[in-house]
Design a protein around this motif. Structure first.
Motif, PDB file in Angstrom:
ATOM      1  N   LYS A 120      -7.451   4.260   6.208  1.00  0.00           N
ATOM      2  CA  LYS A 120      -8.222   4.214   4.964  1.00  0.00           C
ATOM      3  C   LYS A 120      -8.420   2.769   4.497  1.00  0.00           C
ATOM      4  O   LYS A 120      -9.473   2.421   3.948  1.00  0.00           O
ATOM      5  CB  LYS A 120      -7.481   5.029   3.889  1.00  0.00           C
ATOM      6  CG  LYS A 120      -8.216   5.144   2.573  1.00  0.00           C
ATOM      7  CD  LYS A 120      -7.402   5.983   1.606  1.00  0.00           C
ATOM      8  CE  LYS A 120      -8.066   6.035   0.238  1.00  0.00           C
ATOM      9  NZ  LYS A 120      -7.251   6.789  -0.738  1.00  0.00           N
ATOM     10  N   ASN A 121      -7.406   1.909   4.722  1.00  0.00           N
ATOM     11  CA  ASN A 121      -7.463   0.522   4.252  1.00  0.00           C
ATOM     12  C   ASN A 121      -7.627  -0.462   5.401  1.00  0.00           C
ATOM     13  O   ASN A 121      -7.150  -1.596   5.325  1.00  0.00           O
ATOM     14  CB  ASN A 121      -6.181   0.188   3.471  1.00  0.00           C
ATOM     15  CG  ASN A 121      -6.037   1.024   2.216  1.00  0.00           C
ATOM     16  OD1 ASN A 121      -6.634   0.730   1.200  1.00  0.00           O
ATOM     17  ND2 ASN A 121      -5.238   2.080   2.312  1.00  0.00           N
ATOM     18  N   LEU A 160       0.834  -1.210   0.000  1.00  0.00           N
ATOM     19  CA  LEU A 160       0.000   0.000   0.000  1.00  0.00           C
ATOM     20  C   LEU A 160       0.869   1.260   0.000  1.00  0.00           C
ATOM     21  O   LEU A 160       0.552   2.250  -0.668  1.00  0.00           O
ATOM     22  CB  LEU A 160      -0.924   0.003   1.225  1.00  0.00           C
ATOM     23  CG  LEU A 160      -2.056  -1.043   1.227  1.00  0.00           C
ATOM     24  CD1 LEU A 160      -2.729  -1.100   2.586  1.00  0.00           C
ATOM     25  CD2 LEU A 160      -3.078  -0.732   0.137  1.00  0.00           C
ATOM     26  N   GLY A 161       1.956   1.217   0.769  1.00  0.00           N
ATOM     27  CA  GLY A 161       2.873   2.358   0.812  1.00  0.00           C
ATOM     28  C   GLY A 161       3.503   2.623  -0.538  1.00  0.00           C
ATOM     29  O   GLY A 161       3.636   3.776  -0.967  1.00  0.00           O
ATOM     30  N   GLU A 164       1.090  10.281   7.105  1.00  0.00           N
ATOM     31  CA  GLU A 164       0.567   9.716   5.857  1.00  0.00           C
ATOM     32  C   GLU A 164       0.380   8.200   5.977  1.00  0.00           C
ATOM     33  O   GLU A 164      -0.593   7.642   5.476  1.00  0.00           O
ATOM     34  CB  GLU A 164       1.522  10.041   4.701  1.00  0.00           C
ATOM     35  CG  GLU A 164       1.494  11.506   4.297  1.00  0.00           C
ATOM     36  CD  GLU A 164       2.587  11.877   3.316  1.00  0.00           C
ATOM     37  OE1 GLU A 164       2.415  12.874   2.595  1.00  0.00           O
ATOM     38  OE2 GLU A 164       3.618  11.176   3.270  1.00  0.00           O
ATOM     39  N   VAL A 165       1.307   7.538   6.665  1.00  0.00           N
ATOM     40  CA  VAL A 165       1.198   6.076   6.838  1.00  0.00           C
ATOM     41  C   VAL A 165       0.011   5.735   7.736  1.00  0.00           C
ATOM     42  O   VAL A 165      -0.752   4.810   7.460  1.00  0.00           O
ATOM     43  CB  VAL A 165       2.508   5.497   7.403  1.00  0.00           C
ATOM     44  CG1 VAL A 165       2.358   4.031   7.775  1.00  0.00           C
ATOM     45  CG2 VAL A 165       3.638   5.664   6.384  1.00  0.00           C
ATOM     46  N   LEU A 176       7.418   8.656   2.791  1.00  0.00           N
ATOM     47  CA  LEU A 176       6.142   9.027   3.389  1.00  0.00           C
ATOM     48  C   LEU A 176       6.352   9.381   4.855  1.00  0.00           C
ATOM     49  O   LEU A 176       7.190   8.783   5.537  1.00  0.00           O
ATOM     50  CB  LEU A 176       5.149   7.859   3.297  1.00  0.00           C
ATOM     51  CG  LEU A 176       4.747   7.393   1.898  1.00  0.00           C
ATOM     52  CD1 LEU A 176       3.870   6.162   1.993  1.00  0.00           C
ATOM     53  CD2 LEU A 176       4.037   8.499   1.143  1.00  0.00           C
ATOM     54  N   LEU A 230       0.958   4.269  -2.724  1.00  0.00           N
ATOM     55  CA  LEU A 230       0.737   5.672  -2.336  1.00  0.00           C
ATOM     56  C   LEU A 230       1.903   6.556  -2.776  1.00  0.00           C
ATOM     57  O   LEU A 230       1.693   7.694  -3.209  1.00  0.00           O
ATOM     58  CB  LEU A 230       0.538   5.768  -0.816  1.00  0.00           C
ATOM     59  CG  LEU A 230       0.210   7.160  -0.271  1.00  0.00           C
ATOM     60  CD1 LEU A 230      -1.096   7.688  -0.863  1.00  0.00           C
ATOM     61  CD2 LEU A 230       0.124   7.152   1.247  1.00  0.00           C
ATOM     62  N   LEU A 249      -3.056   6.117   5.780  1.00  0.00           N
ATOM     63  CA  LEU A 249      -3.150   5.017   4.819  1.00  0.00           C
ATOM     64  C   LEU A 249      -3.718   3.763   5.487  1.00  0.00           C
ATOM     65  O   LEU A 249      -4.572   3.077   4.925  1.00  0.00           O
ATOM     66  CB  LEU A 249      -1.757   4.733   4.242  1.00  0.00           C
ATOM     67  CG  LEU A 249      -1.634   3.591   3.245  1.00  0.00           C
ATOM     68  CD1 LEU A 249      -2.353   3.929   1.954  1.00  0.00           C
ATOM     69  CD2 LEU A 249      -0.171   3.275   2.956  1.00  0.00           C
TER      70      LEU A 249
END
Length: 197
Positions: A187-188, A163-164, A180-181, A176, A167, A184
């Motif tokens: 969000k997931n 995912l990182g 932001e992590v 990142l 992104l 993320l």
């Protein structure tokens, strides 16, 4: 900050205000001594001498002259009636490290030579390293998974890395931040929960 210095033929790892015993030195109690044969220094960066680091000195104060514990030296030849027993107490000096000098001077000369903008850029990069996430380090990934109440399993780490990566491509960034992590992961969250089942 520490240094490895040669004192009276032996090498010691020394730090500020450290007390240690070394082979007997010349000088009286209370005298100041300095050692310039510094083999290695660590002050944010590691500097290795060849053989010594130039411009760095270790300053110390003599606290006391003492003798070490007795060592028995015993010699014997069997069936000859020969036995000799001797004792030895090594003469030592107790010193206290008062400082490792030379770093300040090198920093000042570097500041004069380099532009102020370069210093600000260095400070930003050092802060940036601390504020960003290294996806190759498992402990950083585990930290974020634990922070978001997720299992620190291998599958979750691999999912987070994937995912990182996505992104980073989406944002056109190489690194990142922690925020932001975390965003993320939130969000997931469903994707991670599916893996845990």
């Amino acid at each position: 900050m520490y240094a490895i210095v040669e004192i009276a033929g032996l090498q010691y790892k020394v730090e500020q205000d450290q007390k240690l015993f070394v082979n007997r030195l010349k000088g009286e109690k209370g005298d100041k001594v300095s050692f310039d044969k510094v083999l290695l220094t660590v002050n944010g960066t590691i500097t290795v001498g060849a053989p010594a680091v130039s411009g760095i000195t270790v300053d110390a104060e003599i606290l006391d002259h003492v003798k070490a514990d007795k060592v028995i030296v015993f010699k014997k030849k069997r069936r000859k009636g020969y036995k000799v027993k001797n004792g030895h107490r090594q003469s030592l000096t107790q010193i206290q490290i008062t400082g490792i000098s030379g770093f300040d001077g090198t920093k000042k000369t570097a500041k004069k030579e380099a532009a102020p903008r370069a210093e600000k850029a260095e400070a930003k990069t050092s802060n940036a390293d601390r504020d960003t996430v290294n996806f190759s380090e498992d402990h950083e990934l585990n930290y974020h998974l634990k922070k978001n109440n997720l299992s620190q399993s291998k599958e979750n780490r691999e999912t987070l890395v994937a995912l990182g990566k996505a992104l980073k491509e989406e944002l056109a960034k190489n690194i990142l931040t922690h925020e932001e992590v975390d965003a993320l992961i939130e969000k997931n969250a469903d994707q991670f929960k599916a893996l845990n089942k």
